[in-house]
Design a protein around this motif. Structure first.
Motif, short mmCIF file in Angstrom:
data_model
loop_
_atom_site.label_atom_id
_atom_site.label_comp_id
_atom_site.label_asym_id
_atom_site.label_seq_id
_atom_site.Cartn_x
_atom_site.Cartn_y
_atom_site.Cartn_z
N PHE A 1 4.53 6.94 2.52
CA PHE A 1 4.72 5.69 3.25
C PHE A 1 4.26 4.51 2.41
CE2 PHE A 1 6.17 6.91 7.33
CZ PHE A 1 5.60 8.13 7.64
N TYR B 1 0.85 -1.18 0.00
CA TYR B 1 0.00 0.00 0.00
C TYR B 1 0.89 1.24 0.00
CZ TYR B 1 -2.94 -3.60 2.13
OH TYR B 1 -3.60 -4.77 2.41
N GLN C 1 1.39 11.35 3.45
CA GLN C 1 1.10 12.04 4.70
C GLN C 1 1.59 13.47 4.61
OE1 GLN C 1 3.09 10.76 8.38
NE2 GLN C 1 1.16 11.08 9.47
N PHE D 1 -4.69 7.43 1.55
CA PHE D 1 -4.42 6.22 0.79
C PHE D 1 -4.28 6.56 -0.69
CE2 PHE D 1 -4.57 1.91 -0.53
CZ PHE D 1 -5.49 1.79 -1.55
N GLN E 1 -3.11 0.38 -3.83
CA GLN E 1 -2.73 -0.91 -3.29
C GLN E 1 -2.46 -1.89 -4.41
OE1 GLN E 1 -5.84 -3.27 -1.61
NE2 GLN E 1 -4.47 -4.89 -0.93
N LEU F 1 -3.06 10.92 6.80
CA LEU F 1 -2.62 9.79 5.99
C LEU F 1 -3.66 9.51 4.91
CD1 LEU F 1 -1.24 7.51 8.79
CD2 LEU F 1 -0.01 7.96 6.67
N ARG G 1 -5.09 -3.50 -6.77
CA ARG G 1 -6.24 -4.02 -6.02
C ARG G 1 -7.22 -2.93 -5.63
NH1 ARG G 1 -8.80 -8.96 -4.68
NH2 ARG G 1 -10.25 -8.41 -3.04
N ALA G 2 -6.69 -1.79 -5.24
CA ALA G 2 -7.57 -0.69 -4.80
C ALA G 2 -6.87 0.62 -5.10
CB ALA G 2 -7.89 -0.81 -3.31
N LYS G 3 -7.69 1.62 -5.37
CA LYS G 3 -7.16 2.92 -5.72
C LYS G 3 -7.82 3.98 -4.86
CE LYS G 3 -5.48 4.55 -10.18
NZ LYS G 3 -5.62 4.40 -11.64
N GLY G 4 -7.02 4.89 -4.38
CA GLY G 4 -7.54 6.00 -3.60
C GLY G 4 -7.44 7.28 -4.39
N TYR H 1 0.79 5.36 0.91
CA TYR H 1 0.07 6.44 1.57
C TYR H 1 0.89 7.73 1.47
CZ TYR H 1 -3.33 3.36 3.82
OH TYR H 1 -4.34 2.47 4.07
#
Lengths: 113, 113
Positions: free
Chosen positions: A90, A33, A37, A45, A48, A43, A55-58, A35
């Protein structure tokens, strides 16, 4: 020591440039993942990867991209950098794709000047 | 949209006292609630976590209290010590959908002698 390694620890670059941040997950962890900050955003996201697949998007900007390689390390590419991209980035890893026990690296501090 | 609200933003507690940090969430799909501790210059480190099928979890001086009906959870640090001075983040993880750890905005805890 979380077992997650991020390089470099610090990075100073000029606006408009492109940088690559690297992350080596804990041994055996398949998920990575990313992140961001910053002082005023906490934090956030970004994205991922699980076993090489997204898998996942922020809230990841189009100027940013990432990938996970067959050896499971991951890279976050930041391009056309702006002053507002200055932040701590991160990487975290977990054994599964749900990230219920996610372990964070020490971060890369990016300063855009 | 902030899905996990954390308070207070900062907290000063005397040594030996009880530190209490609160979080509230909106998404009823959240099913895992970790707390992270972050020291300056370091990445967040998993401190303690709880699932909604229990109302309390204790590990040493750290306790999570969970109120499912109110959609709130809190971290209690008993006998607070100067070494506990750090930033604490609550987080929540959903069991489906856009799977990611959603973080609160953080609480800067200072323990004074």
């Amino acid at each position: 020591d979380s077992g997650v390694t991020q390089t470099p620890k610090h990075l100073i670059t000029a606006t408009g440039q492109r940088v690559t941040l690297r992350c080596s997950p804990r041994s055996g962890d398949l998920s990575v993942y990313w992140y961001q900050q910053s002082l005023d955003q906490g934090l956030q996201f970004l994205i991922q990867y699980y076993n090489g697949e997204e898998r996942a998007k922020g809230n990841i900007l189009e100027r940013f991209s990432a990938q996970q390689f067959p050896d499971l390390h991951s890279e976050l590419n930041l391009s056309s950098l702006e002053l507002g991209d200055s932040a701590l980035y991160f990487c975290a890893s977990s054994a599964n794709y749900r990230g219920t026990e996610a372990f964070f690296g020490q971060g890369t501090r990016l300063t855009v000047v | 949209q902030q899905q996990v609200k954390q308070s207070p933003q900062s907290l000063i507690v005397q040594k030996g006292g009880i530190s209490i940090i609160n979080c509230a969430y909106e998404n009823t799909a959240f099913d895992y609630f970790p707390w992270y501790q972050q020291f300056p210059g370091k990445g967040p480190a998993l401190l303690i976590a709880i699932r909604p099928d229990v109302s309390e979890k204790k590990e040493g001086r750290f306790t999570i209290s969970f109120n499912k009906s109110a959609k709130q959870f809190s971290l209690h640090i008993m006998d607070s010590q100067p070494g506990d001075s750090a930033t604490y983040f609550c987080a929540a993880w959903a069991n489906f959908g856009n799977e990611k750890l959603t973080f609160g905005t953080g609480t800067r805890l200072t323990i004074i002698p």
